[in-house]
Design a protein around this motif. Structure first.
Motif, PDB file in Angstrom:
ATOM      1  N   SER A  75       0.743  -0.967  -0.009  1.00  0.00           N
ATOM      2  CA  SER A  75      -0.017  -0.223   0.093  1.00  0.00           C
ATOM      3  C   SER A  75       0.874   1.191   0.012  1.00  0.00           C
ATOM      4  CB  SER A  75      -0.964  -0.085   1.102  1.00  0.00           C
ATOM      5  OG  SER A  75      -0.104   0.021   2.441  1.00  0.00           O
ATOM      6  N   ILE A  76       0.132   2.302  -0.019  1.00  0.00           N
ATOM      7  CA  ILE A  76       0.808   3.534  -0.079  1.00  0.00           C
ATOM      8  C   ILE A  76       0.124   4.248   1.219  1.00  0.00           C
ATOM      9  CG2 ILE A  76       1.128   5.909  -0.977  1.00  0.00           C
ATOM     10  CD1 ILE A  76       0.891   4.750  -3.834  1.00  0.00           C
ATOM     11  N   SER A  77       1.109   5.010   2.134  1.00  0.00           N
ATOM     12  CA  SER A  77       0.704   5.851   3.245  1.00  0.00           C
ATOM     13  C   SER A  77       1.124   7.422   2.911  1.00  0.00           C
ATOM     14  CB  SER A  77       1.463   5.166   4.505  1.00  0.00           C
ATOM     15  OG  SER A  77       1.191   4.108   4.929  1.00  0.00           O
ATOM     16  N   VAL A  78       0.244   8.255   3.300  1.00  0.00           N
ATOM     17  CA  VAL A  78       0.585   9.482   2.679  1.00  0.00           C
ATOM     18  C   VAL A  78       0.237  10.352   4.391  1.00  0.00           C
ATOM     19  CG1 VAL A  78      -0.565   9.338   0.700  1.00  0.00           C
ATOM     20  CG2 VAL A  78      -1.825  10.054   2.482  1.00  0.00           C
ATOM     21  N   ASP A  79       1.102  11.529   4.380  1.00  0.00           N
ATOM     22  CA  ASP A  79       1.061  12.400   5.415  1.00  0.00           C
ATOM     23  C   ASP A  79       1.584  13.634   5.098  1.00  0.00           C
ATOM     24  OD1 ASP A  79       0.536  12.744   7.904  1.00  0.00           O
ATOM     25  OD2 ASP A  79       2.399  12.141   8.970  1.00  0.00           O
ATOM     26  N   ALA A  80       1.318  14.550   5.984  1.00  0.00           N
ATOM     27  CA  ALA A  80       1.759  16.063   5.852  1.00  0.00           C
ATOM     28  C   ALA A  80       2.301  16.475   7.040  1.00  0.00           C
ATOM     29  CB  ALA A  80       0.446  16.887   5.359  1.00  0.00           C
ATOM     30  N   ALA A  81       3.000  17.720   7.041  1.00  0.00           N
ATOM     31  CA  ALA A  81       3.645  18.249   8.018  1.00  0.00           C
ATOM     32  C   ALA A  81       3.626  19.656   7.932  1.00  0.00           C
ATOM     33  CB  ALA A  81       5.373  17.993   8.133  1.00  0.00           C
ATOM     34  N   CYS A  82       3.209  20.338   9.095  1.00  0.00           N
ATOM     35  CA  CYS A  82       2.892  21.939   8.912  1.00  0.00           C
ATOM     36  C   CYS A  82       3.632  22.513  10.266  1.00  0.00           C
ATOM     37  CB  CYS A  82       1.415  22.062   8.862  1.00  0.00           C
ATOM     38  SG  CYS A  82       1.077  23.756   8.701  1.00  0.00           S
ATOM     39  N   SER A  83       4.236  23.378   9.919  1.00  0.00           N
ATOM     40  CA  SER A  83       5.178  24.231  10.924  1.00  0.00           C
ATOM     41  C   SER A  83       4.053  25.407  11.397  1.00  0.00           C
ATOM     42  CB  SER A  83       6.482  24.603  10.591  1.00  0.00           C
ATOM     43  OG  SER A  83       7.304  23.551  10.143  1.00  0.00           O
ATOM     44  N   GLY A  84       3.350  25.310  12.207  1.00  0.00           N
ATOM     45  CA  GLY A  84       2.229  26.438  12.563  1.00  0.00           C
ATOM     46  C   GLY A  84       1.029  25.911  11.713  1.00  0.00           C
ATOM     47  N   GLN A 105       5.881  16.861  -2.070  1.00  0.00           N
ATOM     48  CA  GLN A 105       5.616  18.267  -2.709  1.00  0.00           C
ATOM     49  C   GLN A 105       5.942  19.030  -1.439  1.00  0.00           C
ATOM     50  OE1 GLN A 105       4.811  19.183  -5.769  1.00  0.00           O
ATOM     51  NE2 GLN A 105       5.288  17.115  -6.474  1.00  0.00           N
ATOM     52  N   GLY A 106       6.319  20.321  -1.791  1.00  0.00           N
ATOM     53  CA  GLY A 106       6.643  21.344  -1.040  1.00  0.00           C
ATOM     54  C   GLY A 106       8.090  21.498  -0.744  1.00  0.00           C
ATOM     55  N   PRO A 107       8.410  22.447   0.509  1.00  0.00           N
ATOM     56  CA  PRO A 107       7.539  23.076   1.404  1.00  0.00           C
ATOM     57  C   PRO A 107       6.824  24.072   0.532  1.00  0.00           C
ATOM     58  CG  PRO A 107       9.591  23.672   1.963  1.00  0.00           C
ATOM     59  CD  PRO A 107       9.763  22.491   0.872  1.00  0.00           C
ATOM     60  N   PHE A 108       5.558  24.650   0.926  1.00  0.00           N
ATOM     61  CA  PHE A 108       4.800  25.746   0.490  1.00  0.00           C
ATOM     62  C   PHE A 108       4.640  26.704   1.711  1.00  0.00           C
ATOM     63  CE2 PHE A 108       2.995  21.909  -1.258  1.00  0.00           C
ATOM     64  CZ  PHE A 108       2.904  22.144  -2.602  1.00  0.00           C
ATOM     65  N   PRO A 109       5.006  27.905   1.320  1.00  0.00           N
ATOM     66  CA  PRO A 109       5.331  28.901   2.248  1.00  0.00           C
ATOM     67  C   PRO A 109       4.131  28.854   3.170  1.00  0.00           C
ATOM     68  CG  PRO A 109       4.839  29.827   0.391  1.00  0.00           C
ATOM     69  CD  PRO A 109       5.038  28.377   0.025  1.00  0.00           C
ATOM     70  N   ILE A 110       2.775  28.795   2.813  1.00  0.00           N
ATOM     71  CA  ILE A 110       1.846  28.895   3.915  1.00  0.00           C
ATOM     72  C   ILE A 110       0.925  27.896   3.421  1.00  0.00           C
ATOM     73  CG2 ILE A 110      -0.131  30.367   4.668  1.00  0.00           C
ATOM     74  CD1 ILE A 110       2.372  31.334   5.369  1.00  0.00           C
ATOM     75  N   GLY A 111       0.263  26.990   4.223  1.00  0.00           N
ATOM     76  CA  GLY A 111      -0.611  25.917   4.313  1.00  0.00           C
ATOM     77  C   GLY A 111      -1.164  25.572   5.392  1.00  0.00           C
TER      78      GLY A 111
END
Length: 205
Positions: A75-84, A105-111
């Motif tokens: 399988s594939i596992s997905v996750d995100a990280a956000c500083s703030g 993908q990223g990092p994006f400046p604001i998300g």
């Protein structure tokens, strides 16, 4: 995934207690086999949880095998990280069994973390369609992202401006993909309490 200030309860660790930063919590659980801990939004919840210590099952080999046998490793596992929250955000997908990174993908400046989780699922779906893997399971630990996926629409309070323009373009592309494509991949909630952190976790709680 990092957001607003949280309180961390360590029931089993080097020194059980309540800690007000992830760094302090990590010091108590790092290297401690079978550590048990959890983050809470406020101190009252943390204090109540610490006083009502959960009953720990005996960590037998049989129990561990039974719990992990429920995971579909292919399988594939997905996750995100956000500083703030909102803040610097990135997301990725990995091979559940090997933790080998498949996309990032990223990092994006604001998300936000939920946006990252949603985009990661759609990214995985589009990739599976391209490779003809329409039965491959995709794991996520975000109920919100799964809800957005079901409705094919992101509901966020994140402001649309110059700093978030690229991210909102990706959101619109993801929504359009969902509206224009069908998929058969099972999207399954990762059971963190039973299985531990999702393999795609960035390790920044």
């Amino acid at each position: 995934m990092t957001s607003k200030n949280k309180y961390y309860v360590v029931w089993k660790g080097n020194q059980p207690g309540i800690y007000n930063s992830w760094d302090e919590c990590q010091m108590q659980i790092k290297g401690f086999k079978g550590a048990v801990y959890k983050a809470f939004e406020n101190l009252t919840e943390a204090q109540t949880a610490f006083q009502n210590q959960p009953i720990f099952k005996k960590a037998t080999k049989e129990n561990k095998v039974k719990e992990h046998s429920q995971i579909i490793w292919e399988s594939i596992s997905v996750d995100a990280a956000c500083s703030g929250n909102p803040g610097l955000m990135e997301y990725r997908g990995v091979n559940t069994k090997t933790k080998e990174q498949i996309f990032h993908q990223g990092p994006f400046p604001i998300g936000t973390n939920n946006i990252g989780e949603f985009l990661a699922i759609v990214h995985a779906l589009a990739l599976c369609q391209k490779k003809g893997l329409d039965r491959l399971v995709i794991y996520t630990d975000s109920k919100t992202a799964m809800s957005w996926l079901k409705n094919k629409k992101v509901k966020t309070n994140l402001e649309q401006n110059h700093a978030t323009e690229i991210l909102f373009n990706l959101i619109r592309r993801a929504e359009l993909w969902l509206q224009s494509n069908s998929f058969r991949n099972p999207i399954i909630k990762w059971e963190t309490d039973t299985w531990g952190e999702i393999p795609a976790d960035f390790g920044r709680k």
